[in-house]
Design a protein around this motif. Structure first.
Motif, PDB file in Angstrom:
ATOM      1  N   SER A 286       0.902  -1.166   0.200  1.00 54.25           N
ATOM      2  CA  SER A 286      -0.141   0.107  -0.065  1.00 54.25           C
ATOM      3  C   SER A 286       0.801   1.444   0.040  1.00 54.25           C
ATOM      4  CB  SER A 286      -0.872  -0.004   1.287  1.00 54.25           C
ATOM      5  OG  SER A 286      -1.813   1.025   1.417  1.00 54.25           O
ATOM      6  N   SER A 287       1.747   1.263   0.809  1.00 55.68           N
ATOM      7  CA  SER A 287       2.734   2.524   0.703  1.00 55.68           C
ATOM      8  C   SER A 287       3.583   2.639  -0.539  1.00 55.68           C
ATOM      9  CB  SER A 287       3.747   2.309   1.859  1.00 55.68           C
ATOM     10  OG  SER A 287       4.476   1.256   1.734  1.00 55.68           O
ATOM     11  N   THR A 288       3.932   1.397  -1.180  1.00 46.84           N
ATOM     12  CA  THR A 288       4.664   1.809  -2.434  1.00 46.84           C
ATOM     13  C   THR A 288       3.511   2.229  -3.616  1.00 46.84           C
ATOM     14  OG1 THR A 288       6.000  -0.432  -1.828  1.00 46.84           O
ATOM     15  CG2 THR A 288       5.739   0.354  -4.158  1.00 46.84           C
ATOM     16  N   VAL A 289       2.586   1.802  -3.444  1.00 44.68           N
ATOM     17  CA  VAL A 289       1.386   2.489  -4.495  1.00 44.68           C
ATOM     18  C   VAL A 289       0.993   3.964  -4.309  1.00 44.68           C
ATOM     19  CG1 VAL A 289      -1.008   2.489  -5.145  1.00 44.68           C
ATOM     20  CG2 VAL A 289       0.168   0.364  -4.771  1.00 44.68           C
ATOM     21  N   ALA A 290       1.422   4.176  -2.726  1.00 44.13           N
ATOM     22  CA  ALA A 290       1.089   5.490  -2.623  1.00 44.13           C
ATOM     23  C   ALA A 290       2.242   6.303  -2.865  1.00 44.13           C
ATOM     24  CB  ALA A 290       0.896   5.851  -0.950  1.00 44.13           C
ATOM     25  N   VAL A 291       3.412   5.853  -2.659  1.00 40.13           N
ATOM     26  CA  VAL A 291       4.643   6.588  -3.172  1.00 40.13           C
ATOM     27  C   VAL A 291       4.426   6.734  -4.659  1.00 40.13           C
ATOM     28  CG1 VAL A 291       7.236   6.416  -3.590  1.00 40.13           C
ATOM     29  CG2 VAL A 291       6.214   5.991  -1.380  1.00 40.13           C
ATOM     30  N   VAL A 292       4.060   5.862  -5.390  1.00 39.88           N
ATOM     31  CA  VAL A 292       4.117   6.042  -7.068  1.00 39.88           C
ATOM     32  C   VAL A 292       3.103   7.071  -7.267  1.00 39.88           C
ATOM     33  CG1 VAL A 292       3.411   4.985  -9.014  1.00 39.88           C
ATOM     34  CG2 VAL A 292       4.925   3.681  -7.304  1.00 39.88           C
ATOM     35  N   LEU A 293       2.087   7.174  -6.255  1.00 37.54           N
ATOM     36  CA  LEU A 293       0.742   8.258  -6.827  1.00 37.54           C
ATOM     37  C   LEU A 293       1.640   9.423  -6.444  1.00 37.54           C
ATOM     38  CD1 LEU A 293      -2.186   6.138  -5.483  1.00 37.54           C
ATOM     39  CD2 LEU A 293      -1.680   6.698  -7.938  1.00 37.54           C
ATOM     40  N   ALA A 294       2.043   9.640  -5.285  1.00 37.22           N
ATOM     41  CA  ALA A 294       2.722  10.725  -5.074  1.00 37.22           C
ATOM     42  C   ALA A 294       3.566  11.676  -6.147  1.00 37.22           C
ATOM     43  CB  ALA A 294       3.662  10.916  -3.967  1.00 37.22           C
ATOM     44  N   LEU A 295       4.417  10.732  -6.646  1.00 39.39           N
ATOM     45  CA  LEU A 295       5.372  10.903  -7.724  1.00 39.39           C
ATOM     46  C   LEU A 295       4.617  11.186  -9.069  1.00 39.39           C
ATOM     47  CD1 LEU A 295       8.138   8.082  -7.578  1.00 39.39           C
ATOM     48  CD2 LEU A 295       8.129  10.551  -6.778  1.00 39.39           C
ATOM     49  N   ILE A 296       3.372  10.336  -9.587  1.00 39.98           N
ATOM     50  CA  ILE A 296       2.743  10.601 -10.745  1.00 39.98           C
ATOM     51  C   ILE A 296       1.626  11.832 -10.613  1.00 39.98           C
ATOM     52  CG2 ILE A 296       1.333   9.789 -12.271  1.00 39.98           C
ATOM     53  CD1 ILE A 296       2.943   7.137 -12.018  1.00 39.98           C
ATOM     54  N   VAL A 297       0.792  11.721  -9.662  1.00 42.12           N
ATOM     55  CA  VAL A 297      -0.191  12.593  -9.283  1.00 42.12           C
ATOM     56  C   VAL A 297       0.197  13.877  -8.858  1.00 42.12           C
ATOM     57  CG1 VAL A 297      -2.786  12.725  -8.396  1.00 42.12           C
ATOM     58  CG2 VAL A 297      -1.796  10.634  -9.202  1.00 42.12           C
ATOM     59  N   GLN A 298       0.782  13.868  -7.727  1.00 39.70           N
ATOM     60  CA  GLN A 298       1.214  15.215  -6.985  1.00 39.70           C
ATOM     61  C   GLN A 298       2.722  15.810  -7.559  1.00 39.70           C
ATOM     62  OE1 GLN A 298      -1.291  16.252  -5.064  1.00 39.70           O
ATOM     63  NE2 GLN A 298      -2.178  14.390  -4.937  1.00 39.70           N
ATOM     64  N   GLY A 299       3.164  14.964  -8.359  1.00 37.30           N
ATOM     65  CA  GLY A 299       4.482  15.690  -8.944  1.00 37.30           C
ATOM     66  C   GLY A 299       5.355  15.950  -7.865  1.00 37.30           C
ATOM     67  N   SER A 300       5.257  15.098  -6.928  1.00 37.62           N
ATOM     68  CA  SER A 300       6.546  15.400  -5.915  1.00 37.62           C
ATOM     69  C   SER A 300       7.629  14.613  -6.350  1.00 37.62           C
ATOM     70  CB  SER A 300       6.058  14.638  -4.650  1.00 37.62           C
ATOM     71  OG  SER A 300       4.892  15.375  -3.945  1.00 37.62           O
ATOM     72  N   SER A 301       8.919  15.284  -5.878  1.00 37.71           N
ATOM     73  CA  SER A 301      10.352  14.515  -6.244  1.00 37.71           C
ATOM     74  C   SER A 301      10.334  13.231  -5.200  1.00 37.71           C
ATOM     75  CB  SER A 301      11.327  15.435  -5.912  1.00 37.71           C
ATOM     76  OG  SER A 301      11.407  15.595  -4.549  1.00 37.71           O
ATOM     77  N   LEU A 302      11.201  12.235  -5.566  1.00 32.63           N
ATOM     78  CA  LEU A 302      11.407  11.014  -4.863  1.00 32.63           C
ATOM     79  C   LEU A 302      11.936  11.332  -3.424  1.00 32.63           C
ATOM     80  CD1 LEU A 302      11.474   7.946  -4.701  1.00 32.63           C
ATOM     81  CD2 LEU A 302      13.717   7.837  -5.702  1.00 32.63           C
ATOM     82  N   GLY A 303      12.994  12.334  -3.270  1.00 32.72           N
ATOM     83  CA  GLY A 303      13.585  12.692  -2.150  1.00 32.72           C
ATOM     84  C   GLY A 303      12.312  13.170  -1.120  1.00 32.72           C
ATOM     85  N   THR A 304      11.333  13.846  -1.783  1.00 33.60           N
ATOM     86  CA  THR A 304      10.404  14.473  -0.801  1.00 33.60           C
ATOM     87  C   THR A 304       9.397  13.683  -0.299  1.00 33.60           C
ATOM     88  OG1 THR A 304      10.287  16.735  -2.005  1.00 33.60           O
ATOM     89  CG2 THR A 304       8.562  16.197  -0.857  1.00 33.60           C
ATOM     90  N   VAL A 305       9.165  12.530  -1.370  1.00 31.76           N
ATOM     91  CA  VAL A 305       8.253  11.654  -0.647  1.00 31.76           C
ATOM     92  C   VAL A 305       9.069  10.606   0.389  1.00 31.76           C
ATOM     93  CG1 VAL A 305       6.810   9.583  -1.469  1.00 31.76           C
ATOM     94  CG2 VAL A 305       7.086  11.356  -2.932  1.00 31.76           C
ATOM     95  N   LEU A 306       9.989  10.388   0.094  1.00 35.06           N
ATOM     96  CA  LEU A 306      10.935   9.491   0.872  1.00 35.06           C
ATOM     97  C   LEU A 306      10.953  10.022   2.218  1.00 35.06           C
ATOM     98  CD1 LEU A 306      13.551   7.907  -1.417  1.00 35.06           C
ATOM     99  CD2 LEU A 306      11.464   6.802  -0.438  1.00 35.06           C
ATOM    100  N   ALA A 307      11.211  11.322   2.181  1.00 32.64           N
ATOM    101  CA  ALA A 307      11.273  12.436   3.568  1.00 32.64           C
ATOM    102  C   ALA A 307      10.220  12.034   4.300  1.00 32.64           C
ATOM    103  CB  ALA A 307      11.776  13.719   3.276  1.00 32.64           C
ATOM    104  N   ALA A 308       9.008  12.189   3.602  1.00 34.79           N
ATOM    105  CA  ALA A 308       7.613  12.184   4.188  1.00 34.79           C
ATOM    106  C   ALA A 308       7.276  10.898   4.777  1.00 34.79           C
ATOM    107  CB  ALA A 308       6.768  12.473   3.140  1.00 34.79           C
ATOM    108  N   THR A 309       7.977   9.702   4.175  1.00 31.47           N
ATOM    109  CA  THR A 309       7.848   8.338   4.898  1.00 31.47           C
ATOM    110  C   THR A 309       8.680   8.137   6.079  1.00 31.47           C
ATOM    111  OG1 THR A 309       9.298   7.186   3.282  1.00 31.47           O
ATOM    112  CG2 THR A 309       6.966   7.474   2.514  1.00 31.47           C
ATOM    113  N   THR A 310       9.783   8.870   5.951  1.00 28.83           N
ATOM    114  CA  THR A 310      10.732   8.726   7.021  1.00 28.83           C
ATOM    115  C   THR A 310      10.466   9.550   8.055  1.00 28.83           C
ATOM    116  OG1 THR A 310      12.381   8.014   5.342  1.00 28.83           O
ATOM    117  CG2 THR A 310      13.067   8.508   7.332  1.00 28.83           C
ATOM    118  N   SER A 311      10.387  10.991   8.125  1.00 25.08           N
ATOM    119  CA  SER A 311      10.344  11.869   9.112  1.00 25.08           C
ATOM    120  C   SER A 311       8.995  12.333   8.947  1.00 25.08           C
ATOM    121  CB  SER A 311      11.326  12.968   8.840  1.00 25.08           C
ATOM    122  OG  SER A 311      11.220  13.563   7.672  1.00 25.08           O
TER     123      SER A 311
END
Length: 507
Positions: A286-311
């Protein structure tokens, strides 16, 4: 799983053990001696946590040192406490990993826009006066399908708390309704580990166990719905409140790209749970699907998304990069792996305390003399309920509690020809339902951290949890008057089947 308790030496008191036992185990104290550290520990919890507001982790460690020192003074080795702690952590490792994954899930769902979408839907369709009832019903359905209270509270529950914050209604009542619904499903779902393990520990058939719990779960749930409806009626839809909701909706629409595709992550959780896939695998997917959606739908960078999942997600990570109101900041800044560090440290503190308590043999010495004096059905059930609450509060582990309760009270239930479903229901109505209400237990810390509301704040509104305990006690005490309503007796066939089930389980 704990070893069976030795009930053949209740009158031993302070009798010295044999040479081999002395080298490896503490002497069991008499009830009077055991009461001393027990009362000191109670004062530490009530005074330190309840009155002075000291950190619960520190109080647990202090009480653990007390019991560990008591055990060592009576012949145990400190290595026993450490080894016991290690065994408990080993058993709890799957739950600890799930705890971390819930933090990742919240961060990734926030980055993807899934939680903002659920909040947006909720604000548009939910009348504030029915929010509490819907919070209860929604989490009850989700946790019944998934078998996990943590999962439903950490996903749907977080979204509902966001809706409550945006509507400016009571967060304490909303959290209580979420907890009630989450633990309704945790208790009644055949997919739940606590439901399965309580039935196994008592030697009961799983589905007979679930059916027997309806006697206490239905009235507790009806009472919860009535309470939430009555409290909800006092919530008016004032113009100011409706204006705040409209402002939040507008800000959500401008801060995130909201599309039905963002429902995929919760659908993955629901589908994986129904198919009975491993929870960790489902949450990771589920979190992997959410990361992909954040990159595609929201246009976020991979670094930003990984920071959200971590901190955790922050307003700096909003796709628009614009300023956020206080209301939106409160709504979106949450989640991440690091947000669960406090709860994880709490697990270690709780298990150190539980290991010291177990090595000291204080709990067994206090409870076994009480069990030997039980005569009535009401007395057996009520004492089992109180003991289950006390043990799970002390150990933070429902599965350990089930087997301790079985060892302590199984004989008392059998002597009164009470069917094992009475014992398994008592385990659930005490240990399963009440653990989350205490701020010094693992579940209590997880739920309070995830929902952002203190345990004693939502406790009065977690109606299903405390009402299930009370209805279980009432049914047992009133059994002579009601003709045994809600109490199942053992027939000859039942007794034979129970013996066979118990032998198979122990084998």
């Amino acid at each position: 799983m704990t070893q069976a308790l030795d009930t053949t030496h209740d009158d031993r008191g302070d009798e010295p053990p044999g040479p081999e036992e002395a080298r490896s185990d503490a002497r069991r104290p008499s009830a009077k001696v055991a009461a001393v550290p027990a009362l000191i520990a109670l004062a530490i919890f009530v005074g330190g946590i309840g009155v002075l507001g000291y950190p619960a982790e520190l109080m647990l460690v202090l009480a653990g040192v007390l019991f560990a020192g008591f055990a060592v003074a009576r012949g145990a080795r400190f290595e026993q406490v450490v080894t016991g702690m290690g065994e408990k952590i080993k058993q709890a490792l799957p739950a600890i990993l799930i705890l971390f994954m819930i933090g990742v899930i919240i961060g990734s769902w926030m980055a993807a826009g899934t939680i903002p979408l659920l909040v947006s839907y909720g604000l548009r369709v939910i009348d504030p006066s029915f929010l509490y009832v819907l919070a209860f019903a929604t989490t009850a359905v989700v946790s019944t399908f998934t078998g996990t209270s943590w999962g439903s509270a950490g996903t749907i529950g977080v979204a509902l708390m966001g809706v409550a914050a945006a509507m400016d209604v009571s967060l304490a009542v909303t959290a209580g309704a979420v907890v009630s619904g989450a633990y309704f499903g945790d208790k009644m779902s055949p997919l739940s580990d606590t439901t399965n393990m309580s039935a196994i520990a008592a030697g009961a058939n799983l589905y007979e166990h679930i059916r027997h719990m309806l006697y206490t779960t239905i009235p507790a749930s009806v009472l919860a719905v009535v309470v939430y409806l009555l409290v909800g009626r006092s919530l008016g839809g004032s113009d100011a409140q409706l204006g705040d909701v409209e402002a939040i909706l507008t800000e959500l629409d401008t801060s995130f790209v909201l599309t039905p595709w963002l429902l995929l992550p919760p659908l993955v959780v629901l589908a994986g749970s129904i198919l009975r896939k491993p929870p960790l695998v489902v949450l990771f997917a589920s979190s992997t699907v959410a990361v992909v959606l954040a990159l595609i739908v929201q246009g976020s960078s991979l670094g930003t998304v990984l920071a959200a999942t971590t901190s955790g997600f922050t307003t700096d990570m909003l796709p628009t990069g614009g300023e956020a109101s206080d209301a939106l900041t409160t709504l979106v800044e949450r989640g991440g792996l690091y947000s669960m560090y406090t709860a994880t440290f709490f697990v270690f503190a709780a298990f150190f305390f539980a290991s010291g308590l177990e090595a000291s043999k204080v709990l067994r010495s206090l409870l076994e003399p009480v069990v030997s004096r039980l005569r009535s059905t009401g007395g057996v059930v009520v004492t089992t309920l109180v003991s289950g609450f006390a043990i799970v509060s002390a150990t933070s582990n429902a599965l350990i509690t089930y087997f301790l309760v079985r060892d302590l009270f199984g004989g008392a239930f059998a002597r009164r020809r009470l069917h094992p479903v009475n014992l398994s229901r008592s385990m659930e109505d005490s240990a399963t339902l009440t653990e989350v209400l205490m701020p010094w237990t693992v579940s209590g810390v997880f739920i309070a951290t995830t929902l952002g509301v203190g345990n004693f704040e939502f406790l009065p509104w977690a109606v299903t949890n405390w009402a299930g305990f009370l209805f279980s006690a009432f049914i047992a005490v009133l059994a002579p008057v009601t003709g045994g309503f809600g109490i199942r007796r053992l027939g000859d066939a039942d007794a034979h089947a129970h013996r066979q089930t118990t032998e198979d389980a122990r084998a």
